[in-house]
Scaffold this motif. Structure first.
Motif, PDB file in Angstrom:
ATOM      1  N   LEU A   1       0.802  -1.218   0.000  1.00 25.59           N
ATOM      2  CA  LEU A   1       0.000   0.000   0.000  1.00 25.59           C
ATOM      3  C   LEU A   1       0.841   1.278   0.000  1.00 25.59           C
ATOM      4  O   LEU A   1       0.518   2.218  -0.744  1.00 25.59           O
ATOM      5  CB  LEU A   1      -0.955  -0.007   1.189  1.00 25.59           C
ATOM      6  N   PRO A   2       1.925   1.397   0.792  1.00 24.07           N
ATOM      7  CA  PRO A   2       2.733   2.619   0.724  1.00 24.07           C
ATOM      8  C   PRO A   2       3.293   2.876  -0.671  1.00 24.07           C
ATOM      9  O   PRO A   2       3.328   4.030  -1.127  1.00 24.07           O
ATOM     10  CB  PRO A   2       3.849   2.357   1.741  1.00 24.07           C
ATOM     11  N   PHE A   3       3.722   1.831  -1.359  1.00 24.64           N
ATOM     12  CA  PHE A   3       4.213   1.986  -2.729  1.00 24.64           C
ATOM     13  C   PHE A   3       3.107   2.494  -3.645  1.00 24.64           C
ATOM     14  O   PHE A   3       3.337   3.357  -4.506  1.00 24.64           O
ATOM     15  CB  PHE A   3       4.747   0.644  -3.236  1.00 24.64           C
ATOM     16  N   ILE A   4       1.889   1.969  -3.470  1.00 27.13           N
ATOM     17  CA  ILE A   4       0.759   2.383  -4.308  1.00 27.13           C
ATOM     18  C   ILE A   4       0.432   3.854  -4.063  1.00 27.13           C
ATOM     19  O   ILE A   4       0.224   4.633  -5.001  1.00 27.13           O
ATOM     20  CB  ILE A   4      -0.460   1.487  -4.028  1.00 27.13           C
TER      21      ILE A   4
ATOM     22  N   PHE B   1     -17.000  -1.798   4.668  1.00 28.10           N
ATOM     23  CA  PHE B   1     -17.971  -2.221   5.680  1.00 28.10           C
ATOM     24  C   PHE B   1     -17.713  -3.651   6.127  1.00 28.10           C
ATOM     25  O   PHE B   1     -17.792  -3.971   7.319  1.00 28.10           O
ATOM     26  CB  PHE B   1     -19.383  -2.102   5.120  1.00 28.10           C
ATOM     27  N   SER B   2     -17.407  -4.523   5.175  1.00 24.53           N
ATOM     28  CA  SER B   2     -17.293  -5.947   5.513  1.00 24.53           C
ATOM     29  C   SER B   2     -15.967  -6.302   6.163  1.00 24.53           C
ATOM     30  O   SER B   2     -15.893  -7.262   6.947  1.00 24.53           O
ATOM     31  CB  SER B   2     -17.508  -6.796   4.273  1.00 24.53           C
ATOM     32  N   THR B   3     -14.900  -5.569   5.867  1.00 28.39           N
ATOM     33  CA  THR B   3     -13.591  -5.881   6.444  1.00 28.39           C
ATOM     34  C   THR B   3     -13.217  -4.959   7.592  1.00 28.39           C
ATOM     35  O   THR B   3     -12.324  -5.291   8.359  1.00 28.39           O
ATOM     36  CB  THR B   3     -12.480  -5.779   5.374  1.00 28.39           C
ATOM     37  N   MET B   4     -13.896  -3.818   7.699  1.00 30.73           N
ATOM     38  CA  MET B   4     -13.545  -2.799   8.705  1.00 30.73           C
ATOM     39  C   MET B   4     -12.071  -2.429   8.594  1.00 30.73           C
ATOM     40  O   MET B   4     -11.404  -2.148   9.594  1.00 30.73           O
ATOM     41  CB  MET B   4     -13.875  -3.293  10.123  1.00 30.73           C
ATOM     42  N   SER B   5     -11.551  -2.453   7.362  1.00 29.48           N
ATOM     43  CA  SER B   5     -10.133  -2.171   7.139  1.00 29.48           C
ATOM     44  C   SER B   5     -10.004  -0.986   6.196  1.00 29.48           C
ATOM     45  O   SER B   5     -10.421  -1.041   5.034  1.00 29.48           O
ATOM     46  CB  SER B   5      -9.440  -3.393   6.515  1.00 29.48           C
ATOM     47  N   SER B   6      -9.423   0.104   6.685  1.00 24.91           N
ATOM     48  CA  SER B   6      -9.201   1.273   5.832  1.00 24.91           C
ATOM     49  C   SER B   6      -8.177   0.981   4.753  1.00 24.91           C
ATOM     50  O   SER B   6      -8.251   1.497   3.642  1.00 24.91           O
ATOM     51  CB  SER B   6      -8.736   2.457   6.671  1.00 24.91           C
ATOM     52  N   ALA B   7      -7.209   0.103   5.061  1.00 26.36           N
ATOM     53  CA  ALA B   7      -6.194  -0.253   4.075  1.00 26.36           C
ATOM     54  C   ALA B   7      -6.820  -0.971   2.889  1.00 26.36           C
ATOM     55  O   ALA B   7      -6.511  -0.680   1.731  1.00 26.36           O
ATOM     56  CB  ALA B   7      -5.121  -1.136   4.720  1.00 26.36           C
ATOM     57  N   ALA B   8      -7.705  -1.920   3.165  1.00 25.39           N
ATOM     58  CA  ALA B   8      -8.365  -2.649   2.080  1.00 25.39           C
ATOM     59  C   ALA B   8      -9.238  -1.716   1.265  1.00 25.39           C
ATOM     60  O   ALA B   8      -9.301  -1.808   0.028  1.00 25.39           O
ATOM     61  CB  ALA B   8      -9.201  -3.781   2.646  1.00 25.39           C
ATOM     62  N   THR B   9      -9.909  -0.802   1.923  1.00 21.62           N
ATOM     63  CA  THR B   9     -10.780   0.143   1.221  1.00 21.62           C
ATOM     64  C   THR B   9      -9.977   1.057   0.320  1.00 21.62           C
ATOM     65  O   THR B   9     -10.383   1.347  -0.824  1.00 21.62           O
ATOM     66  CB  THR B   9     -11.583   0.987   2.230  1.00 21.62           C
ATOM     67  N   MET B  10      -8.824   1.526   0.801  1.00 26.02           N
ATOM     68  CA  MET B  10      -7.972   2.376  -0.038  1.00 26.02           C
ATOM     69  C   MET B  10      -7.491   1.602  -1.250  1.00 26.02           C
ATOM     70  O   MET B  10      -7.382   2.160  -2.340  1.00 26.02           O
ATOM     71  CB  MET B  10      -6.784   2.883   0.781  1.00 26.02           C
TER      72      MET B  10
END
Length: 250
Positions: A50-53, A241-250
């Protein structure tokens, strides 16, 4: 005559949710742990890249400007503050109105806790560092144009596009399914839906109204652009909503 059928991401996510809700706690324990392990490992890989992206997209974005990049940054910060303030006030008003729906039922969670079979931990670079580095280098090479920097930014953006579109998006349903199975196993999924269904409904309607209006303003209420913006945001909303993960959402 050859017929081809391709199920879109949104229907896939809805199917995953339904399967996890109705059948998630009926799977054998080994397979529940296996799906949860897969989801955790995918999350580790995503947060590793994610940081690279973030860096590559910001770097390419600023190099793509022709002028007024500082004006864009200042305007972006100002509008982010205004948007967050308005959404906070809006959500507070909706939240106060929804408190009456909550009956205060105790959570009937299962004593069973789902544990992964194992997960390879990967090193993580804080996303803030990637954000600041991408912005700083992007602004620097915007004012001091360099062909090598342009080529590198193009390669990095292409690599990020390939990772997200070809590697991550195809496994998003599997990624979400493991977390949904964990929630179903521990009773959190059924309890949340059964107990707080009115609150969820009110929150979803309120968010839908706010988002649709915001995208309408961004699209200048041109229906085709308006529709495209909303369609692009739906998979991200379901993922968040389903993962409650901001990283996955980004």
């Amino acid at each position: 005559m050859k017929l081809s059928f391709k199920l879109g991401l949104l229907p896939q996510l809805l199917i995953v949710f339904c399967v996890a809700f109705f059948l998630g706690d009926m799977l054998p324990p080994f397979y529940r742990s296996l799906f949860y392990t897969i989801s955790l490992q995918i999350q580790e890989i995503l947060t590793f890249f994610l940081p690279f992206i973030i860096f590559s997209y910001l770097f390419a974005c600023f190099l793509g400007f022709e002028d007024n990049v500082i004006v864009f940054i200042v305007s972006l910060v100002v509008f982010m503050v205004v948007s967050n303030f308005l959404s906070l006030m809006y959500s507070y008003a909706v939240g106060v109105g929804c408190f009456s729906f909550i009956k205060g039922a105790a959570a009937e969670l299962s004593a069973q806790s789902l544990r992964p079979l194992g997960c390879v931990k990967l090193p993580k670079i804080p996303n803030d560092y990637a954000l600041m580095a991408g912005t700083a280098l992007g602004v620097f090479f915007f004012y001091f144009r360099n062909k090598t920097a342009q080529k590198i930014s193009g390669y990095m953006k292409s690599a990020s596009d390939f990772f997200l579109k070809r590697l991550f998006i195809p496994v998003v349903p599997l990624f979400i399914f493991g977390f949904m199975v964990k929630m179903a196993t521990e009773g959190a999924l059924h309890h949340a839906i059964n107990t707080y269904a009115p609150v969820f409904a009110a929150a979803l309607i309120a968010q839908a109204v706010y988002i649709v209006l915001a995208f309408g303003i961004a699209a200048r209420f041109r229906f085709r652009d308006w529709k495209r913006y909303i369609q692009n945001s739906v998979p991200m909303a379901i993922t968040g909503f389903s993962t409650m993960s901001s990283a996955a959402t980004m």
